[in-house]
Enzyme design. Sequence first.
Site: not given
Length: 199
Positions: A32-33
């Site tokens: 993810g981020c």
Amino acid sequence: MKYITIMVLILLSMQDAEAQKQKLQKATFGMGCFWCTEALFQRLNGVSNVKSGYEGGDVPNPTYEEVCTGTTNHAEVIEVTYDPAKISYDELLEVFWKSHDPTTLNRQGADVGTQYRSVIFYHNDEQKEIAEKYKAALNKDNAFGKPVVTTIVKAEPFYVAENYHQDYFIKNGELPYCRLVILPKMEKLEKLFRAKLKN
């Protein structure tokens, strides 16, 4: 004679520094981020450096804006430099698996796109073997209630992200995104891995 002694001491200290460098290893994860991921792994004892960046795509030296379009095929990743005498690759993987949802394809929470995929870029055959065995065991035990979709692929060129992405949580902890998204992950890390964290 004094000069020779000094030169010998300098050479020995350089060898010690080089030996120390050789002991350090790299691990690369996408979950993810990278703002969230970086913040978690920076807290681990035995991790000496974490860089946010891009890996696994088709375009050399991509920008954040290009990666965000999803058209470059890069994942947002972190490159972790760690001391295996202090933290093992298995332990890094444990933090990786337990700190995101590895069952959602190309998404983490509200972040959607191939750049947010769950991925392990292995740096050697040992890492590949450990990661594949770990993933197989998670799926066999149905650990997440759904199949793990994390891809395990050979490390590709790693492109360091722009400076403002580095140490993001450390520099911007008061921002709403950090408080709402990253802070709960940090609290979970504290609860699950207290013994593995830096003081």
